[in-house]
Design a protein around this motif. Structure first.
Motif, PDB file in Angstrom:
ATOM      1  N   TYR A  14      17.378 -73.648  -2.965  1.00  0.00           N
ATOM      2  CA  TYR A  14      16.918 -72.340  -2.459  1.00  0.00           C
ATOM      3  C   TYR A  14      16.091 -72.505  -1.187  1.00  0.00           C
ATOM      4  O   TYR A  14      14.891 -72.242  -1.179  1.00  0.00           O
ATOM      5  CB  TYR A  14      16.069 -71.616  -3.518  1.00  0.00           C
ATOM      6  N   LEU A  33      14.487 -71.135   1.761  1.00  0.00           N
ATOM      7  CA  LEU A  33      14.236 -69.728   2.067  1.00  0.00           C
ATOM      8  C   LEU A  33      13.803 -69.481   3.512  1.00  0.00           C
ATOM      9  O   LEU A  33      14.272 -68.553   4.149  1.00  0.00           O
ATOM     10  CB  LEU A  33      13.165 -69.166   1.110  1.00  0.00           C
ATOM     11  N   HIS A  34      12.908 -70.318   4.014  1.00  0.00           N
ATOM     12  CA  HIS A  34      12.423 -70.086   5.378  1.00  0.00           C
ATOM     13  C   HIS A  34      13.543 -70.398   6.385  1.00  0.00           C
ATOM     14  O   HIS A  34      14.272 -71.376   6.221  1.00  0.00           O
ATOM     15  CB  HIS A  34      11.198 -70.969   5.669  1.00  0.00           C
ATOM     16  N   LYS A  63      16.253 -73.626   6.658  1.00  0.00           N
ATOM     17  CA  LYS A  63      17.714 -73.460   6.688  1.00  0.00           C
ATOM     18  C   LYS A  63      18.323 -74.165   7.897  1.00  0.00           C
ATOM     19  O   LYS A  63      19.400 -74.769   7.800  1.00  0.00           O
ATOM     20  CB  LYS A  63      18.080 -71.971   6.726  1.00  0.00           C
ATOM     21  N   GLU A  65       8.373 -60.211   4.741  1.00  0.00           N
ATOM     22  CA  GLU A  65       9.232 -61.402   4.603  1.00  0.00           C
ATOM     23  C   GLU A  65       9.186 -61.948   3.174  1.00  0.00           C
ATOM     24  O   GLU A  65      10.215 -62.361   2.625  1.00  0.00           O
ATOM     25  CB  GLU A  65       8.784 -62.493   5.591  1.00  0.00           C
ATOM     26  N   LYS A 106      11.510 -60.220   0.911  1.00  0.00           N
ATOM     27  CA  LYS A 106      12.908 -60.650   1.158  1.00  0.00           C
ATOM     28  C   LYS A 106      13.166 -61.999   0.499  1.00  0.00           C
ATOM     29  O   LYS A 106      14.201 -62.212  -0.134  1.00  0.00           O
ATOM     30  CB  LYS A 106      13.161 -60.771   2.667  1.00  0.00           C
ATOM     31  N   TYR A 107      12.214 -62.935   0.672  1.00  0.00           N
ATOM     32  CA  TYR A 107      12.382 -64.272   0.095  1.00  0.00           C
ATOM     33  C   TYR A 107      12.464 -64.189  -1.438  1.00  0.00           C
ATOM     34  O   TYR A 107      13.272 -64.871  -2.061  1.00  0.00           O
ATOM     35  CB  TYR A 107      11.216 -65.185   0.497  1.00  0.00           C
ATOM     36  N   LYS A 108      11.621 -63.341  -2.028  1.00  0.00           N
ATOM     37  CA  LYS A 108      11.641 -63.174  -3.490  1.00  0.00           C
ATOM     38  C   LYS A 108      12.994 -62.618  -3.956  1.00  0.00           C
ATOM     39  O   LYS A 108      13.545 -63.069  -4.967  1.00  0.00           O
ATOM     40  CB  LYS A 108      10.529 -62.210  -3.914  1.00  0.00           C
ATOM     41  N   ALA A 109      13.515 -61.660  -3.199  1.00  0.00           N
ATOM     42  CA  ALA A 109      14.799 -61.044  -3.558  1.00  0.00           C
ATOM     43  C   ALA A 109      15.922 -62.089  -3.532  1.00  0.00           C
ATOM     44  O   ALA A 109      16.794 -62.101  -4.399  1.00  0.00           O
ATOM     45  CB  ALA A 109      15.117 -59.902  -2.591  1.00  0.00           C
ATOM     46  N   VAL A 110      15.872 -63.001  -2.530  1.00  0.00           N
ATOM     47  CA  VAL A 110      16.902 -64.045  -2.411  1.00  0.00           C
ATOM     48  C   VAL A 110      16.734 -65.069  -3.534  1.00  0.00           C
ATOM     49  O   VAL A 110      17.686 -65.464  -4.203  1.00  0.00           O
ATOM     50  CB  VAL A 110      16.814 -64.751  -1.034  1.00  0.00           C
ATOM     51  N   ARG A 111      15.474 -65.496  -3.762  1.00  0.00           N
ATOM     52  CA  ARG A 111      15.215 -66.572  -4.749  1.00  0.00           C
ATOM     53  C   ARG A 111      15.531 -66.113  -6.185  1.00  0.00           C
ATOM     54  O   ARG A 111      16.068 -66.876  -6.976  1.00  0.00           O
ATOM     55  CB  ARG A 111      13.747 -67.014  -4.620  1.00  0.00           C
ATOM     56  N   ALA A 136      17.428 -63.474  -7.106  1.00  0.00           N
ATOM     57  CA  ALA A 136      18.608 -62.608  -7.230  1.00  0.00           C
ATOM     58  C   ALA A 136      19.373 -62.976  -8.488  1.00  0.00           C
ATOM     59  O   ALA A 136      19.599 -64.152  -8.789  1.00  0.00           O
ATOM     60  CB  ALA A 136      19.501 -62.753  -6.015  1.00  0.00           C
TER      61      ALA A 136
END
Length: 314
Positions: free
Chosen positions: A245, A247-248, A252, A303, A306-311, A313
């Motif tokens: 994961y 995220l930043h 990436k 931000e 957003k990171y929480k939503a990605v991690r 999901a």
């Protein structure tokens, strides 16, 4: 001690390192904070000039801290220390330098280079004991006792790095800063040096701060990884958590630069280029936030959501 009962061996808190030249100043490390636990390998990753080595050199007191503090086993080691405490820090915290050619004294024999710390701290009973220690450690790093009478220029890069490793380990340290110890070595030698580091860690319960820019090597050796960009730490997580994961955006971009062994896939892959101007920190100021699972990330409130939503999901 942390809540999870792991002992914090080294703690860096709000560290700034500023270099000044005449009227100009340059902030090489900006408000860096992290803990390193006993027996773990903590890696610091980022491109050249990101401040990785500056942090390592600040720990061994080569670079002075401009702000913040460094604690070793709960005791502050940044700033002024008594002679006794200074010697204790020098003995317990050793550094393996990036350039195996520049970090060894060309005029000294290998025996003297390895013995220098033993002489300075008198870590031997008599000459026989000193020689025994030096011969044992030279064998442990994969060299021969007959190499002790030679000089550094008579060795290859990989052999010199082994001498550097022997010089650190013979002091019986508790904490080692390995500053890109394999970047100057051939690929075939790299695995041998990494395996040596792992072997010593297992046998002696060492803790490492491993500084690197090659994420594929870091994945092999690390327990946890901190990603640093222009002096700021932007993400910290356990190794597999970070690789699964990232995220930043900067993390990436580093991940996308890892070479793929398959030439067809390597040709097809897209490189992710990080642009710092994508962040708008004019009003909503950024901070380091724990997302859970020991995953810390630097960002503002928008931000972080957003990171929480990605991690997390589903």
């Amino acid at each position: 001690m942390e809540e999870n009962k792991r002992e914090v061996v080294l703690s860096i808190q709000n560290l700034d390192v500023i270099f000044k030249q005449k009227k100009q100043s340059f902030k090489a490390v900006d408000n860096a904070s992290f803990d390193i636990y006993k027996g773990e390998t903590f890696s610091l990753v980022g491109e050249s000039g990101s401040g990785k080595t500056t942090i390592g050199r600040a720990i061994v007191r080569i670079n002075p801290c401009s702000n913040g503090a460094i604690y070793y086993k709960g005791k502050k080691i940044s700033g002024k220390l008594s002679r006794k405490d200074d010697r204790e820090v020098v003995r317990k915290i050793q550094m393996i330098f990036q350039d195996p050619a520049a970090s060894l004294n060309e005029r000294a024999t290998i025996e003297y280079i390895i013995s220098e710390g033993l002489y300075n701290f008198h870590l031997y009973k008599d000459e026989k004991d000193r020689m025994q220690k030096v011969e044992n450690i030279i064998k442990e790093v994969g060299l021969l006792p007959e190499h002790l009478t030679r000089y550094p220029h008579e060795f290859s890069g990989g052999q010199r790095q082994r001498v550097g490793l022997a010089r650190s380990i013979v002091m019986e340290p508790e904490f080692i800063i390995a500053d890109e110890p394999i970047s100057a070595l051939d690929v075939s030698i790299r695995a041998q040096v990494l395996n040596l580091l792992k072997k010593f860690q297992k046998e002696r319960g060492l803790s490492y701060l491993f500084i690197a820019h090659d994420l594929s090597i870091v994945r092999f050796i690390s327990d946890r990884i901190a990603v640093i960009h222009k002096g700021k730490i932007v993400e910290i997580a356990e190794t597999e958590e970070l690789f699964n994961y990232p995220l930043h955006p900067y993390t990436k971009s580093l991940m996308s630069a890892i070479p793929i062994p398959d030439p067809i896939l390597e040709k097809q892959k897209k490189l992710y280029v990080y642009d710092p101007s994508m962040h708008d920190y004019s009003v909503d100021k950024p901070k380091m936030v724990d997302l859970g699972n020991g995953h810390f990330i630097f960002g503002n409130d928008a931000e972080i959501e957003k990171y929480k939503a990605v991690r997390f999901a589903k």
